[in-house]
Every structure is written in C-alpha cells, then in structure tokens.
Write a protein that holds these residues in place. Structure first.
Motif: not given
Length: 322
Positions: A167-168, A171, A179, A181, A184-185, A246, A249
């Motif tokens: 996603l980035a 991260g 970065g 998924f 972040f999550c 995120r 997104r």
C-alpha cells in the motif's frame, strides 16, 4: 441429530470442540483448549484423545464430520498442511487422511481466514449474502472470499492473501514486506507503527500515554495503543488515523476488483470501530467506484469471540457437503 467436531490448530494453542446442528445453527456442547504440543504427532494424538473423551463424556453415538482450521499454507483439496510459519515441523502433514482413517467420517481442512469467512457467512454478519469478503485484521491480515455463494480459495489455496499487497513504498513490515496491507493493518503492524512514532515523540520530549518512557518501547502492544486512543491520546489517535487511511485504501481495491455486498472485518476493527469507521468510509468514498461502493456495506464481524469456535464447525459442514 447431527453432531460435528472441530479442531482448531494454532501456533500457541489448539482447541477441540463438539457441537450439535440445530435448525442450521450450532449449539456448542463443549470446548477444550491446550497449548500446542511440540510435534505434529503429539498434537494430533492429543487432539484425537481429547475428541474421544468428549464423545464418551457426552454420550455421543456418532460424529458426522470433522472440520479442521489451521494457518496456511495448506492444500485443502488434498487435506495437507504445508509448513505453516507458526507451526514448525508441520511439513506436508496429511491431516485429513489421518483423521478419515481413524474415524471413517468426512473431514475437511481450510485455513483460518477461509474458516472465519464461512462462519460469518453461515451465522454472522455475512449471512444471506452471495458475495462477501471477510478480513481477519488480528495478529495478521488475511481474507476469506465468498463469491457467487461459494468459498473461493484459488488455484492452490492462496486466494485472499491481501496482507501481501503493498500500500506504500515504506511503512511497517508485515508479511515480509514494508508498507504492506498487513504492515499497516494488523496487530503486529500497528504495534510496530506505534513504536516508530513513539520513538520520535519521546526524542522530542513528549510522553505518549501508551509509552511514557523509552524503556517501555518494547512493551508497546496494539491493545495499549487502542486503549490510549479511546482515552484521547494524541499520538495513539495519529496511529489509528494512519491505519484507517490505509485500511480504506485497501478496501477500495477489494471493492473495485470483487464488487462485494459486504466486507466483514474481524478483531481490531470492531474494537476501534468508532475511530476507524469514519476514516475508512472517507477514503472508500474517495477511491472506490461509486456504483460498486453503493451496494457494499462495511461491517464488524458479527460472531465476536465465538468466531474461532464456529469457524471449525463451518468447515465440518463443508466436509458433509463434499
């Protein structure tokens, strides 16, 4: 009466359950949990011994089917567990064959995200849908996909590995990728993100509620960050603002590609819904196709803490339908 058995195999604990099917619902008779033994042989022996004792204890004449829920990778068609990272030594274990030979009844195997999806689809927030996505959003981030009224597991059981999507460019690391998924999550990812932000805050002379001193950096957990966010801590809220952005997104990608009726999100989303939902919906409205989003509802998992128990029973029902 239809009696089902469920085996839930995890990296730290295993659970054995029996339950009865009553008007398409499951009534759990008993659940026994124990730390996962050191080897597959020991684990399987402990689980079958426990199941036999439960059957005897409750005077069950016959178990109709067994469902096995386990972390992947695995081959659900052949019933083989293939070296899950959280289960060292579980290399090409033919769990379905072993159980079918012992009990001479139908047995099915699925990964935990698919099992959770089936449970939410049969008895939870996804009941009545034709196209549903279930996201675990717990320790990791995986998805179970119900498409056209059926579980979709892909060519070799790797459908739904949404945690691996980048996603980035940079991260928190999740699923071996910065970065992602999952970075972040997920529980692990949120803790890593919070740790990075806390280091910067402490260097600037600030004291976040979830980590007031440098020596507490290693003790940061998603639970602590969540409690601080609920109490209004500025840095904890910043962490969840990044997570919500995120997550929105990531969901927009799923809405655009799969056009689901519902996206059901487990664990962390339900606990932090009041913070995350506005952020997620704002990003979804900005990123997803309007017409696709208009028919899709995003909702927390409906089964709560019962999902783990019901997941393996949902796979036992799959075994009966084979």
């Amino acid at each position: 009466m239809t009696i089902l058995a469920g085996l839930d195999i995890g990296g730290t604990k295993c659970a054995v359950l029996i339950g009865k099917l009553v008007n398409d619902n499951i009534d759990v008779i008993e659940r026994v949990q124990f730390p996962t033994p050191n080897t597959p042989d020991e684990s399987i022996q402990r689980m079958t011994d426990t199941l036999d004792k439960l059957v005897e204890k409750h005077g069950v004449e016959e178990v109709s089917a067994i469902g096995v829920s386990c972390g992947g990778p695995l081959n659900s068609r052949k019933g083989v567990i293939i070296s899950p990272p959280n289960l060292p030594g579980w290399d090409n274990i033919e769990i379905v064959k072993i159980l079918e030979q012992k009990y001479n009844i139908p047995v099915a195997l699925q990964n935990d995200a698919n099992a959770g999806a089936m449970a939410e689809w049969r008895w939870g927030a996804g009941k009545g849908t034709e196209n549903m996505i279930f996201l675990t959003f717990g320790t990791g981030m995986g998805a179970g996909l119900i498409l056209n009224g059926q579980l979709y597991s892909g060519t070799n059981d790797l459908a739904g590995e949404v945690g691996h999507i980048r996603l980035a460019e940079d991260g928190p690391v999740g699923f071996g990728k910065a970065g992602s998924f999952e970075g972040f999550c997920s529980g692990g990812g949120i803790a890593r993100l919070a740790t990075d932000l806390a280091k910067k805050a402490l260097a600037e002379g600030k004291s976040p509620m979830f980590c007031p001193t440098v020596d507490q950096l290693d003790a940061i957990t998603t639970k602590k960050v969540g409690e601080a966010a609920q109490a209004g801590d500025e840095l904890a809220l910043e962490v969840f603002s990044i997570v919500g952005f995120r997550l929105g997104r990531g969901l927009a990608l799923l809405v655009d590609i799969l056009n689901p009726e519902k996206i059901v999100i487990g664990s962390i989303y339900g606990r932090q819904k009041d913070i995350l939902e506005p952020l997620v919906l704002k990003e979804l409205e900005k990123e997803a196709i309007d017409l696709s989003l208009s028919v899709c509802e995003v909702t927390p998992a409906g089964l709560g803490e019962k999902i783990g128990d019901l997941a393996s029973f949902s796979i036992a029902l799959l075994a009966l339908e084979k």
